[in-house]
Design an enzyme around this catalytic site. Structure first.
Site, PDB file in Angstrom:
ATOM      1  N   GLU A   1       0.858  -1.191   0.000  1.00 52.54           N
ATOM      2  CA  GLU A   1       0.000   0.000   0.000  1.00 52.54           C
ATOM      3  C   GLU A   1       0.887   1.231   0.000  1.00 52.54           C
ATOM      4  O   GLU A   1       1.820   1.317   0.776  1.00 52.54           O
ATOM      5  CB  GLU A   1      -0.898  -0.037   1.248  1.00 52.54           C
ATOM      6  CG  GLU A   1      -1.564   1.271   1.637  1.00 52.54           C
ATOM      7  CD  GLU A   1      -2.484   1.826   0.548  1.00 52.54           C
ATOM      8  OE1 GLU A   1      -3.280   1.057  -0.016  1.00 52.54           O
ATOM      9  OE2 GLU A   1      -2.381   3.037   0.255  1.00 52.54           O
TER      10      GLU A   1
ATOM     11  N   ASN B   1     -10.228   4.279  -0.676  1.00 53.70           N
ATOM     12  CA  ASN B   1     -11.498   4.987  -0.749  1.00 53.70           C
ATOM     13  C   ASN B   1     -12.577   4.314   0.082  1.00 53.70           C
ATOM     14  O   ASN B   1     -13.589   4.933   0.377  1.00 53.70           O
ATOM     15  CB  ASN B   1     -11.985   5.035  -2.202  1.00 53.70           C
ATOM     16  CG  ASN B   1     -11.500   6.283  -2.918  1.00 53.70           C
ATOM     17  OD1 ASN B   1     -10.937   7.184  -2.305  1.00 53.70           O
ATOM     18  ND2 ASN B   1     -11.745   6.347  -4.205  1.00 53.70           N
ATOM     19  N   THR B   2     -12.362   3.049   0.418  1.00 50.94           N
ATOM     20  CA  THR B   2     -13.429   2.311   1.096  1.00 50.94           C
ATOM     21  C   THR B   2     -13.765   2.938   2.445  1.00 50.94           C
ATOM     22  O   THR B   2     -14.921   2.979   2.841  1.00 50.94           O
ATOM     23  CB  THR B   2     -13.033   0.828   1.247  1.00 50.94           C
ATOM     24  OG1 THR B   2     -12.634   0.342  -0.030  1.00 50.94           O
ATOM     25  CG2 THR B   2     -14.182   0.003   1.758  1.00 50.94           C
TER      26      THR B   2
ATOM     27  N   GLY C   1     -20.138   5.933   2.471  1.00 52.40           N
ATOM     28  CA  GLY C   1     -21.207   6.022   3.452  1.00 52.40           C
ATOM     29  C   GLY C   1     -21.571   4.658   4.002  1.00 52.40           C
ATOM     30  O   GLY C   1     -22.219   4.560   5.033  1.00 52.40           O
TER      31      GLY C   1
ATOM     32  N   ASP D   1      -2.387   4.743 -10.416  1.00 55.80           N
ATOM     33  CA  ASP D   1      -1.101   4.033 -10.470  1.00 55.80           C
ATOM     34  C   ASP D   1      -1.250   2.639 -11.080  1.00 55.80           C
ATOM     35  O   ASP D   1      -0.417   2.202 -11.867  1.00 55.80           O
ATOM     36  CB  ASP D   1      -0.497   3.871  -9.068  1.00 55.80           C
ATOM     37  CG  ASP D   1      -0.463   5.173  -8.301  1.00 55.80           C
ATOM     38  OD1 ASP D   1      -1.052   6.156  -8.784  1.00 55.80           O
ATOM     39  OD2 ASP D   1       0.145   5.211  -7.225  1.00 55.80           O
TER      40      ASP D   1
ATOM     41  N   ARG E   1     -26.568  10.423 -10.559  1.00 50.83           N
ATOM     42  CA  ARG E   1     -25.528  11.347 -10.117  1.00 50.83           C
ATOM     43  C   ARG E   1     -25.124  12.329 -11.206  1.00 50.83           C
ATOM     44  O   ARG E   1     -24.893  13.497 -10.940  1.00 50.83           O
ATOM     45  CB  ARG E   1     -24.299  10.557  -9.671  1.00 50.83           C
ATOM     46  CG  ARG E   1     -24.564   9.819  -8.406  1.00 50.83           C
ATOM     47  CD  ARG E   1     -23.386   8.992  -7.988  1.00 50.83           C
ATOM     48  NE  ARG E   1     -23.676   8.369  -6.691  1.00 50.83           N
ATOM     49  CZ  ARG E   1     -22.837   7.600  -6.037  1.00 50.83           C
ATOM     50  NH1 ARG E   1     -21.656   7.343  -6.542  1.00 50.83           N
ATOM     51  NH2 ARG E   1     -23.167   7.099  -4.876  1.00 50.83           N
TER      52      ARG E   1
ATOM     53  N   HIS F   1     -15.786   8.991  -8.900  1.00 51.54           N
ATOM     54  CA  HIS F   1     -15.485   7.630  -9.349  1.00 51.54           C
ATOM     55  C   HIS F   1     -15.036   7.697 -10.803  1.00 51.54           C
ATOM     56  O   HIS F   1     -15.511   8.512 -11.563  1.00 51.54           O
ATOM     57  CB  HIS F   1     -16.755   6.775  -9.241  1.00 51.54           C
ATOM     58  CG  HIS F   1     -16.522   5.304  -9.457  1.00 51.54           C
ATOM     59  ND1 HIS F   1     -16.303   4.432  -8.414  1.00 51.54           N
ATOM     60  CD2 HIS F   1     -16.463   4.558 -10.588  1.00 51.54           C
ATOM     61  CE1 HIS F   1     -16.138   3.207  -8.900  1.00 51.54           C
ATOM     62  NE2 HIS F   1     -16.226   3.260 -10.218  1.00 51.54           N
TER      63      HIS F   1
ATOM     64  N   LEU G   1     -19.104  -0.889  -3.687  1.00 50.20           N
ATOM     65  CA  LEU G   1     -18.775  -1.862  -2.648  1.00 50.20           C
ATOM     66  C   LEU G   1     -19.081  -3.271  -3.138  1.00 50.20           C
ATOM     67  O   LEU G   1     -18.309  -4.211  -2.904  1.00 50.20           O
ATOM     68  CB  LEU G   1     -19.562  -1.548  -1.372  1.00 50.20           C
ATOM     69  CG  LEU G   1     -19.124  -0.274  -0.631  1.00 50.20           C
ATOM     70  CD1 LEU G   1     -20.141   0.120   0.435  1.00 50.20           C
ATOM     71  CD2 LEU G   1     -17.756  -0.471   0.014  1.00 50.20           C
TER      72      LEU G   1
END
Lengths: 818, 208
Positions: A330, A338-339, A343, A578, A637, A744, A789
């Site tokens: 990481e 981002n997880t 929400g 990346d 969105r 996103h 998710l």
């Protein structure tokens, strides 16, 4: 006493070498002088750090151990030779052995000047902050006409010169003794107690307490209850841990969190000051051992996962479940990607559960509308499913015609919504929709992913079925607490507990690609600059999209008329594409790169989602800066984002006290703090709220009155909002300022249903897998809220299984080579 | 007018390189500025056969053919980087093409000071008899805060610094013309004709 003598040239013949050799033998009874040569020292280059090589480390260690250093410099072009400058650069870059070291300058030269100008330059160089040697003042020893100075035995012939050298050297011995006193670590004495200071958080200062005994920093507590978990907690744990471990304030700041890191260090400094001690003493102390680079690292494992967000952790967990080894690499100090920012609700059709909930107004209409789409508008591969869906709707309507309407759902309905929701045409007229086989896997295996997460310890709230923004349907499975962090916490615990290794702070620089094209490992750079090499049978890219890389967004964008240079993002700053670049280096094909998604309801200052009141869309009431509604708040969105951009970007979410209760991101304490800070508005009347946000009161009152009447009639004649819940009626009233931000990126590496990365000819790149936002093809032109998710936990899981299945023979254990 | 611009560092990323790239573009109507990297040049080490490596010879030939030289230097430890010093040592060791050559010194640094101390040292070094460059007097271009000095297209964004650079460059061009006329009329070849060793150089530049 022990001194190090440095011959300031790499020349084969040198009078400076002779001078040091003379000093070595002449003063042998008084002191030991070890002579170091520059011959093997490479030219300094900041892009190719060689601080850890034996030759530089030899200088470093010997200087640290010595009582003082003597440099004998020739003069080249009125200054010191480049060879001498080079070693001084190495010793002032990542290593600083000369800091505070007593230092004597001597010099020999062919001419009468005897290196006079070089010596002056050398003094100035040694005074630079990175070098910071304690150079002995005065006593300038210049050996001119050096070719005549020595006899055949290497002795200085002139008695007067030897006398002067002796007086210089004896002076240096005294100087070194005194100067080294400055290097004795200063004792600190604290007035014992617990001191209250602050550390900077994302939503303002956080209370911090520092407990000091008379000689030690015992405890550092930072109250992070006001923070969204997972984002900054590494700073708030690692920095205090290092401070206490090393009893030092010499702590590296963490990349991506420099302000917070420095803030924590400053907070402790302040407490030290309050306790009557000098924090500078603690800043001079060595770093904690855990923070020091101990050389390059090399590992071998079964599967490498690049990125420790939800997809990466899921892939790693699935590898470990099959009894194989995994290393996650990481680039950030914090895991979660981002997880941790989501929400929390995850889409999965679970009809048995959902039918326990009553339908809400407008949902029946949504179903009928979708089922009424003409078949010629449906792409051929989806047609069979579409017909099944129509039958399901007909059956549902039949079942509920007696008025007992429950919440309908099915995997096929989820699939059709993902498909229809993702259909878009870009500015160039290119139409895109989700790749059928991938969307099928996503929707058919979504519920399986929920169950899998439950087995790993994620607790879902079955009392409520939620619909995240832009999800189009209520099928969100929400963790009981901690939003997105719940997933990360559970998976991290499983991964670590099962022997998985997570290497943080290590960006992957390149893939190791064999001659036959097989991907067999990664090479990264660790926190202290060390090279981290990992060999494995498979590499899973799970590094996310490129929402935080504005340049890359602009480079590929074909959907938005414009992406502003200053655009904010709801993403972690780590999400810079990346993995897409790494995949490309192995020949990967890309798909749908032009399509990115804006989160319409983001914080105008930070791009974050967690501020203000985030309520379900049926309770959204969006007004522009004129106080008027401007869009169907239940829209997708991109519809909301386009409308917001057309209305100048900034808009407000209006809420009353009852709507506030439906917010899933906040609590009363956070609300009060944001109101006090002026990032959220609250008033007892709509008129007063209008004045606070600079809107004509009569306009806002009129807008809300109309909206409330639409809720009553279940129909919005102005914008066609199709699902309603609460009216705006009960004081106090709230206005949350919002603005679209990048949320996103739908495009990415081309994969198959088994997560193999494909090249431009559609062939599998052996050893390379991708899951999550780094891969493309699923969400096409628009990703439904709550589907990300589902994506990461479904395809992440599959990636782990496929990587093992493909290399069933791989069975080596984890070995560490240093 | 043909100028050689020497990037005074071997680093892969350098705002001094950016500064020279900007100058090359910005002054392209007034001069041809050829940017010259030093990374490929081996570290100075007096060769036993007295022959410099071919990279050094190439650099010296390019300098000799140019009307003037621009050095852009970072500052490492209050002076110029070892990598640049090494190149200068090679130049003084070989054909000494800097003798009588007009030189402009510029420099960029991340901090506030803009390489002031490195530039002073470089001036003193280039003044050594075996180098004997004609450095533009009473002028220095110090670019501080260089990380923020260039936009995405590589343009210098500080208006005051741009004006200063324009003026200095104009002065340098005039200086090149006047100097080259002077050198044509009065050619001093003594140093160039001498075979070089450090021992000779240290005898006051070989003038005996």
């Amino acid at each position: 006493m022990k001194f190090i003598g440095i011959v300031g040239t790499n020349a084969k013949k040198s009078y400076n070498r002779q001078l040091l050799a003379f000093m070595q033998s002449h003063f042998s009874a008084k002191a030991e002088i070890e002579i170091l040569e520059l011959k093997d020292v490479p030219m300094f280059n900041e892009s190719e750090d060689q601080s850890q090589t034996p030759v530089i480390q030899n200088f470093n260690t010997k200087i640290i151990e010595a009582d003082g250093v003597i440099i004998a410099t020739p003069e080249h072009n009125h200054s010191i030779p480049s060879a001498l400058k080079s070693i001084l650069e190495w010793l002032s870059y990542n290593l600083h052995p000369l800091d505070g070291k007593p230092l004597m300058i001597v010099g020999a030269a062919y001419d009468v000047q005897g290196s006079s100008r070089a010596q002056l330059h050398l003094r100035q160089i040694l005074d630079a902050p990175g070098v910071n040697a304690s150079v002995m003042p005065g006593y300038e020893f210049l050996l001119g006409r050096a070719h005549e100075a020595f006899d055949d035995a290497g002795n200085i012939q002139s008695e007067r010169t030897v006398d002067f050298l002796e007086s210089c050297f004896y002076r240096f011995m005294r100087f070194a003794r005194v100067a080294n006193l400055l290097n004795v670590p200063e004792e600190v004495a604290f007035e014992p107690g617990t001191y209250s200071v602050t550390a900077p958080g994302h939503n303002g200062d956080l209370p911090m307490t520092v407990e000091l005994s008379s000689t030690r920093i015992e405890k550092i507590d930072i109250d992070t209850s006001g923070e969204s978990q997972g984002i900054a907690d590494v700073v708030f744990t690692r920095i205090p841990t290092q401070i206490i471990e090393g009893q030092t304030l010499n702590v590296d700041i963490l990349s991506g969190a420099s302000v917070t890191s420095s803030g924590v260090i400053d907070g402790v400094s302040k407490a030290v000051k309050m306790a009557g001690a000098n924090p500078d003493v603690l800043k001079k102390r060595p770093k904690a051992d855990s923070a020091i680079n101990h050389g390059d690292e090399e590992y071998e494992t079964d599967v490498i996962v690049v990125g420790a967000g939800g997809a990466g952790l899921a892939a790693a967990a699935s590898v470990l479940q099959q009894g194989k080894n995994v290393i996650i690499v990481e680039k950030f100090p914090a895991i979660g990607g981002n997880t941790v920012r989501t929400g929390g609700p995850m889409n999965a059709a679970d009809p048995q559960w959902q039918r326990k909930f009553a339908a809400i107004p407008g949902e029946g209409h949504t179903l009928q509308e979708l089922a009424a789409i003409a078949e010629e508008q449906v792409d051929a591969e989806y047609l069979a499913d579409f017909r099944i869906f129509k039958q399901q709707v007909a059956d549902y309507l039949d079942e509920t015609k007696n008025g007992k309407e429950f919440l309908f759902d099915s995997a096929i309905f989820h699939r059709m919504q993902t498909y229809f929701g993702g259909k878009r045409t870009d500015l160039r007229g290119n139409a895109i929709h989700g790749q059928y086989d991938l969307v099928k896997v996503l929707t058919d295996r979504a519920l399986e992913s929920v169950k899998w997460l439950e087995e790993l310890g994620v607790e879902f709230d079955y009392n409520d079925v939620t619909m995240p923004v832009g999800a189009l349907w209520r099928r969100g499975h929400k963790p009981v607490k901690h939003e997105g962090y719940a997933f990360v916490a559970a998976l991290e615990q499983f991964v670590r507990g099962s022997g998985g290794r997570i290497i943080t702070d290590t960006p992957v620089e390149r893939l190791i690609i064999e001659a036959d094209g097989r991907v067999s490992g990664i090479v990264g750079t660790g926190v202290a600059g060390q090279t981290v090499t990992v060999h494995a049978k498979a590499v899973v890219l799970a590094s996310g999209g490129f929402g935080a890389n504005t340049k890359m967004l602009k480079q590929y964008n074909t959907f938005w008329s414009e992406i502003d240079d200053e655009i904010k993002t709801s993403n972690s700053p780590a999400i810079t594409g990346d993995g897409i670049r790494l995949g490309q280096s192995a020949g990967a094909d890309l798909v749908g790169m032009g399509f990115s998604q804006m989160m319409p309801v983001s914080d105008p200052q930070t791009g974050a989602l967690f501020s203000g009141l985030q309520v379900p869309p049926q309770n959204f009431v969006m007004v522009n800066t004129q106080g008027k509604r401007f869009v169907n708040e239940y829209g997708s969105r991109d519809q909301l984002s386009i409308a917001a951009i057309d209305n100048g970007g900034l808009f407000y979410l209006i809420a009353d006290d009852k709507i506030k209760e439906t917010a899933y991101n906040t609590n009363q304490d956070k609300i009060d703090k944001q109101v006090a800070k002026g990032t959220l508005f609250r008033a007892d009347t709509l008129e007063e709220l209008a004045r606070q946000i600079g809107v004509e009161p009569a306009t806002l009152v009129d807008t809300i009155a109309k909206y409330n009447s639409y809720v009553d009639q279940g129909h919005d004649p102005e914008f066609g909002k199709s699902a309603f819940d609460l009216k705006v009626a009960t004081a106090p009233f709230y206005a949350t300022p919002r603005k679209p931000a990048v949320h996103h990126t739908m495009g990415g590496l081309k994969i198959d249903t088994q997560t193999h990365v494909l090249n431009e000819s559609g062939q599998i790149i052996p050893g390379l897998y991708a899951a999550g936002e780094v891969a493309g093809g699923i969400h096409a032109g628009n990703r439904l809220g709550g589907n990300s998710l589902t994506d990461i936990f479904t395809f992440g899981r599959i990636a782990g299984s496929t990587a093992i299945a493909d290399h069933a023979s791989a069975a080596d254990g984890l070995t560490v080579r240093r | 007018m043909k100028l050689i611009a020497i990037v005074g560092t071997n680093s892969n990323t350098s705002t001094n390189r950016k500064l020279l790239q900007f100058m090359s573009k910005h002054f392209s109507a007034r001069a041809e500025i050829e940017i010259c990297e030093i990374k490929q040049i081996p570290a100075f080490d007096e060769p036993e056969d007295k022959y410099a490596p071919k990279e050094v010879q190439e650099l010296c030939e390019r300098i000799a053919a140019a009307d003037g030289v621009i050095f852009s230097t970072p500052e490492y430890d209050h002076t110029i980087p070892a990598a640049l010093k090494s190149v200068i040592e090679w130049i003084s060791y070989t054909t000494r093409p800097l003798i009588n050559k007009p030189v402009l010194i510029v420099g960029a640094s991340h901090g506030l000071l803009g390489t002031s101390r490195a530039q002073t040292h470089l001036r003193q070094i280039l003044d050594a008899p075996e180098l004997k460059a004609r450095v533009l007097p009473s002028s220095e271009f110090l670019l501080g805060h260089s990380l923020n000095a260039f936009d995405e297209e590589g343009n210098l964004v500080y208006a005051d610094k741009l004006k200063e650079l324009d003026e200095i460059f104009e002065e340098f061009q005039l200086f090149v013309e006047i100097n080259n006329r002077l050198v044509q009329d009065h050619s001093f070849k003594t140093e160039q004709n001498k075979k070089f060793t450090w021992e000779q150089a240290s005898q006051g530049g070989g003038v005996q």
